[in-house]
Design a protein around this motif. Structure first.
Motif, PDB file in Angstrom:
ATOM      1  N   TYR A  72       0.833  -1.208   0.000  1.00 27.83           N
ATOM      2  CA  TYR A  72       0.000   0.000   0.000  1.00 27.83           C
ATOM      3  C   TYR A  72       0.861   1.249   0.000  1.00 27.83           C
ATOM      4  O   TYR A  72       1.794   1.368   0.786  1.00 27.83           O
ATOM      5  N   VAL A  73       0.561   2.165  -0.884  1.00 18.02           N
ATOM      6  CA  VAL A  73       1.247   3.456  -0.884  1.00 18.02           C
ATOM      7  C   VAL A  73       0.203   4.564  -0.829  1.00 18.02           C
ATOM      8  O   VAL A  73      -0.925   4.408  -1.309  1.00 18.02           O
ATOM      9  N   LYS A  74       0.631   5.665  -0.247  1.00 21.83           N
ATOM     10  CA  LYS A  74      -0.280   6.803  -0.156  1.00 21.83           C
ATOM     11  C   LYS A  74      -0.379   7.500  -1.499  1.00 21.83           C
ATOM     12  O   LYS A  74       0.608   7.600  -2.234  1.00 21.83           O
ATOM     13  N   VAL A  75      -1.539   7.992  -1.799  1.00 19.41           N
ATOM     14  CA  VAL A  75      -1.740   8.759  -3.030  1.00 19.41           C
ATOM     15  C   VAL A  75      -2.319  10.106  -2.650  1.00 19.41           C
ATOM     16  O   VAL A  75      -3.397  10.185  -2.046  1.00 19.41           O
ATOM     17  N   SER A  76      -1.607  11.169  -3.015  1.00 18.33           N
ATOM     18  CA  SER A  76      -2.154  12.496  -2.750  1.00 18.33           C
ATOM     19  C   SER A  76      -2.499  13.154  -4.076  1.00 18.33           C
ATOM     20  O   SER A  76      -1.876  12.873  -5.101  1.00 18.33           O
ATOM     21  N   MET A  77      -3.507  13.952  -4.028  1.00 19.68           N
ATOM     22  CA  MET A  77      -3.845  14.700  -5.229  1.00 19.68           C
ATOM     23  C   MET A  77      -3.910  16.169  -4.885  1.00 19.68           C
ATOM     24  O   MET A  77      -4.518  16.535  -3.857  1.00 19.68           O
ATOM     25  N   ASP A  78      -3.292  16.976  -5.725  1.00 25.32           N
ATOM     26  CA  ASP A  78      -3.271  18.400  -5.442  1.00 25.32           C
ATOM     27  C   ASP A  78      -4.698  18.920  -5.355  1.00 25.32           C
ATOM     28  O   ASP A  78      -5.495  18.757  -6.283  1.00 25.32           O
ATOM     29  N   GLY A  79      -4.995  19.552  -4.265  1.00 25.25           N
ATOM     30  CA  GLY A  79      -6.321  20.130  -4.103  1.00 25.25           C
ATOM     31  C   GLY A  79      -7.292  19.240  -3.351  1.00 25.25           C
ATOM     32  O   GLY A  79      -8.339  19.700  -2.901  1.00 25.25           O
ATOM     33  N   ALA A  80      -6.958  17.986  -3.202  1.00 24.37           N
ATOM     34  CA  ALA A  80      -7.882  17.092  -2.478  1.00 24.37           C
ATOM     35  C   ALA A  80      -7.660  17.233  -0.977  1.00 24.37           C
ATOM     36  O   ALA A  80      -6.527  17.439  -0.528  1.00 24.37           O
ATOM     37  N   PRO A  81      -8.725  17.145  -0.185  1.00 23.57           N
ATOM     38  CA  PRO A  81      -8.607  17.376   1.255  1.00 23.57           C
ATOM     39  C   PRO A  81      -7.880  16.268   2.009  1.00 23.57           C
ATOM     40  O   PRO A  81      -7.270  16.490   3.026  1.00 23.57           O
ATOM     41  N   TYR A  82      -7.992  15.047   1.532  1.00 19.07           N
ATOM     42  CA  TYR A  82      -7.307  13.961   2.224  1.00 19.07           C
ATOM     43  C   TYR A  82      -6.692  12.989   1.216  1.00 19.07           C
ATOM     44  O   TYR A  82      -7.022  13.011   0.033  1.00 19.07           O
ATOM     45  N   LEU A  83      -5.777  12.164   1.748  1.00 18.24           N
ATOM     46  CA  LEU A  83      -5.035  11.249   0.894  1.00 18.24           C
ATOM     47  C   LEU A  83      -5.768   9.910   0.781  1.00 18.24           C
ATOM     48  O   LEU A  83      -6.628   9.579   1.577  1.00 18.24           O
ATOM     49  N   ARG A  84      -5.365   9.149  -0.223  1.00 16.35           N
ATOM     50  CA  ARG A  84      -5.910   7.806  -0.373  1.00 16.35           C
ATOM     51  C   ARG A  84      -4.756   6.826  -0.331  1.00 16.35           C
ATOM     52  O   ARG A  84      -3.586   7.229  -0.359  1.00 16.35           O
ATOM     53  N   LYS A  85      -5.151   5.564  -0.277  1.00 18.69           N
ATOM     54  CA  LYS A  85      -4.097   4.544  -0.341  1.00 18.69           C
ATOM     55  C   LYS A  85      -4.481   3.508  -1.371  1.00 18.69           C
ATOM     56  O   LYS A  85      -5.631   3.106  -1.469  1.00 18.69           O
TER      57      LYS A  85
END
Lengths: 630, 194
Positions: free
Chosen positions: B100-113
């Protein structure tokens, strides 16, 4: 760290074995007590004896006295064996001065007989089961009990200091007796033994006040839930070596830490996997004088991952151990922590990664600094690439062992002829190799035979049975043939892969120094075994499984079996009758036929033959599944 | 002659991956490896050896026959086997947990995995990211990166550098990727031009 090393461990000759030179003898050689105590063995050789005393006795006695003094300096048991054959008086003198007793097969001689001949023994080496027992080829409870020995040793040698046991069956009571019987007991080494638990260790720890060495190597120890570590005596200990990585029980760490703190002579420490890396740190800080260190679990515990916990400075701890030359352990490894050992790499002569599932990339930054490395054990997870890195840096390498992470037959192997070739080109001083792989070529083996002329031990295990040369499809005959032909110092050989009788022809023709030979799933016919038995005069230990050798082949070794320690043949083509013939022809050979527990002897073929020379005849402790043929 | 222990062959069949419609029991025909347990047949195996070795690589894909294991072979002491098994179980359970790795998206309030182990190639991964974040990423080209789309997938490798997803072979990618970040197209342009 010598796994399966059949050379006896280096032991000091104690000066206490010096004979009394005031003892007079009559002309038939009987020892007669003269002036001065004849039983004391502490009179040094330099005590002057008056000239008149000598002149009044037979000149033989002078020679005997000189002999005893000279024999003191003979340490090698082979030299001593030779000296003892010269004549009766040499035999006697040698028997009186031998302090290290080596018994390669505990059933070859009885404890009483040993005691009767050697009166002043300080150290005993005893070996029991044959090596193939390690691989579940022998049912449990076959024998090799230490009990009868320890009883006799306790009575005969009150000054016993060292005991080394390999593949023996030991009970807690045996250890208790050992601990109680020898007030000066110093060293206990148990390799591949079983039958006791932490209870037994507790006896040793608490009663052997002079203990310097407690080494448990690949030995099964049951968890009796006894806190044996805390039973070492209070105050400063004499401990120099404490190896317990195979004792798979939880350890009282506080007690261990205190023990290490009060053991200023401790040089060798190998922990089990229940010791965390943080605990390791605490121990290292207390014992920077260590030369041999075996880590426990080499990775963070859940505790460490709590926020706010700073990790100890592992690098500093390793850097402080300026004498560290041997590293091992690394169980359940987190490769990130490997960088902590960088400070010691340049001094390492021995590195054991054989429980560390690391890749080539994780190995490289470590190994590129290990210029002095002589002994390297690893898992094949390092791949051919890792071996190439070893070959590039470790020019002093003497011993290499590559173990399989996945010990099955039909899987892709990460190491191959490529790794072997690289090692042969880079490590020209190689003396000993054990290499597990899934595929190999004759070319690589031939290359090793011409590059590594110092080879004494060559053990290649191609895990797929009957597997031929990967590139040519040929049998592996030529490869092994080149090894025996070119490596003039070869004493131990283990063969594998597809092999015809021709390979054995080569072994018989060129393997004149071979003492130990291991064969599995090889050969075509009786000729194979005949070549070996007729051609290898130094053969001592021959272990064969699943090969088509039968009674005729067995007969061809009759001239040699008394010179061997043992012969093991399992799942071959031997009949009971064939084995019986051998037993009848050779009265001093004990011929054991071993069945597996639940099998009836319906098959015409003998399942396992284990035979060995013995002065005692059939043993009395044979279990039901062993039949001794007469 | 030899003692053979049989594997739990039914177990194996139930969990194997096969080419073929689910429910069809016939495995695809592959050249069977002539692995035999007896040493009597070494003569034959010499001639078959080339073929059988060639078949080795394929063997894993075909339905494994009831596998037989020979006692005490390869010659590894049980102590060593057990130790490695314990370690393998620990790492296996890690494998089951996935990568599992974290995925961040510019502008999104929270991260996903996301679990990288589930995917076998870049298109699958990009597809999954597109679904997860409801956006389009567009096609990768070596020259222009993800030109023509609003976003570009990037990742942090084990050296701490931010790299464009797609440059290295998939196998190398999943071992070096520590986390993902979906950059805005405008920022990402800087990355692609380097």
């Amino acid at each position: 760290m010598s796994e399966d090393d059949d050379r006896s461990p280096p032991l000091d000759l104690r000066c206490g074995a010096a004979p009394s030179i005031n003892r007079a003898r009559n002309c038939s050689g009987e020892a007669v007590s003269g002036s001065g105590s004849s039983t004391s063995s502490s009179i040094p050789a330099s005590v002057p004896v008056t000239v008149t005393e000598y002149q009044s006795q037979y000149p033989d006695q002078v020679l005997e006295i000189v002999l005893e003094n000279v024999l003191q300096f003979l340490t090698s048991r082979r030299d001593r064996n030779a000296a003892s054959l010269v004549c009766k008086s040499w035999w006697r003198a040698e028997a009186l001065t031998r302090s290290e007793l080596f018994i390669g097969n505990c059933y070859a001689v009885s404890p009483d007989r040993a005691r009767g001949r050697f009166r002043r023994v300080r150290s005993v080496v005893l070996k029991g089961k044959p090596r193939f027992a390690d691989f579940n080829l022998m049912p449990p409870d076959w024998g090799a009990h230490f009990g009868p020995w320890v009883c006799v040793l306790a009575n005969a040698y009150p000054w016993l200091e060292k005991v080394y046991l390999k593949r023996m069956s030991i009970t807690d009571d045996d250890l208790a007796l050992l601990a109680e019987s020898f007030s000066g007991f110093k060293e206990l080494t148990l390799v591949c033994c079983e039958g006791f638990g932490t209870c037994g260790l507790a006896f040793i720890a608490s009663k052997c006040r002079q203990l310097r060495v407690l080494d448990l190597i690949e030995t099964e120890v049951t968890d009796d839930e006894v806190d044996w570590i805390s039973l070492f005596p209070e105050g400063e200990t004499c401990l120099e070596s404490l190896i317990f990585d195979c004792v798979d029980c939880a350890i009282n760490f506080e007690a261990l830490e205190k023990l290490v703190a009060r053991s200023p002579f401790l040089r060798k420490l190998r922990l089990n996997r229940h010791v965390s890396i943080r605990q390791l740190y605490r121990l290292m800080v207390r014992a920077p004088q260590l030369t041999h260190l075996g880590t426990g679990k080499y990775g963070p515990s859940e505790v460490a991952q709590r926020q706010g916990d700073t990790e100890p400075d592992y690098i500093a701890a390793f850097a402080a151990c300026k004498s560290l030359v041997c590293l091992s352990g690394f169980r359940e490894i987190t490769p990130d922590y490997l960088s902590a050992i960088y400070p010691v790499c340049a001094n390492l002569t021995s590195l054991n990664f054989s429980y560390a599932t690391i890749t080539a990339d994780q190995l490289k930054p470590v190994i590129c600094n290990c210029h002095k490395l002589q002994i390297f054990w690893a898992l094949d997870s390092i791949c051919d690439e890792g071996l190439q890195a070893v070959a590039a840096t470790c020019k002093e390498l003497r011993e290499l062992r590559v173990f399989p992470m996945n010990a099955q037959e039909d899987v892709e192997g990460p190491v191959s002829e490529v790794g072997l070739q690289a090692i042969s080109e880079g490590c020209r001083k190689l003396q000993s190799i054990l290499y597990f792989c899934q595929r190999m070529t004759n070319a690589a083996v031939i290359a090793m035979s011409s590059n590594c002329l110092e080879l004494e031990v060559f053990r290649l295990c191609i895990m797929g049975r009957h597997r031929p040369d990967h590139a040519t499809g040929e049998p592996m005959d030529e490869g092994f043939g080149a090894i025996v032909r070119n490596c003039r110092k070869l004493t131990r050989l283990a063969v594998s892969g597809l092999l015809t009788d021709r390979a054995f022809g080569y072994i018989g023709k060129y393997g004149k120094l071979i003492r130990t030979l291991s064969v599995a799933f090889a050969g075509d016919s009786d000729m194979g075994l005949k070549y070996v038995l007729e051609g290898c005069p130094k053969l001592q230990k021959l272990e064969i499984r699943d090969s088509p050798f039968g009674d005729a082949a067995l007969r061809s070794g009759l001239h040699h079996y008394y010179n061997m320690r043992f012969l093991w043949m399992s799942s071959c083509r031997l009949t009971r009758q064939g084995c019986q013939e051998i037993a009848q022809a050779m009265p001093r050979l004990v011929v054991e036929v071993i069945r597996s527990d639940d099998e009836e002897e319906t098959d015409n073929y003998v399942e396992t033959l284990y035979m060995y020379r013995s002065l005692e005849g059939p043993r009395h402790d044979a279990p039901k599944f062993v039949t001794i043929l007469r | 002659m030899e003692r053979l222990l049989s594997f739990e062959s039914d177990h194996l069949r139930a969990t194997e991956l096969r080419l073929g419609l689910p429910g069809s029991d016939k495995p695809s025909v592959r050249p069977k490896n002539n692995k035999r347990a007896s040493s009597e047949i070494s003569q034959e195996s010499k001639s078959n050896s080339c073929a059988s070795n060639a078949g080795n690589d394929d063997e894993r894909d075909s339905a494994p026959p009831a596998k037989v294991q020979v006692v005490g072979w390869p010659p590894i002491r049980s102590y060593r086997k057990n130790t490695l098994q314990v370690q393998a179980k620990t790492s296996e359970s890690e494998l089951c947990r996935g990568m599992y790795v974290k995925v961040s998206m510019d502008g999104a309030p929270y991260l996903r995995k996301i679990d990288l182990k589930v995917y076998t190639c870049y298109p699958e991964l990009l597809n999954a990211l597109e679904n997860m974040f409801q956006l389009t990423i567009g096609k990768y080209s070596e020259r222009e990166g993800y030109n023509g789309s609003d976003y570009a997938p990037t990742y942090e490798d084990k050296d701490g550098d931010w790299m464009l997803v797609g440059d290295v072979p998939w196998g190398m990618f999943i071992t070096t990727c520590k986390r993902l970040r979906i950059m805005r197209g405008s920022e990402a342009k800087g990355l692609a031009c380097v």
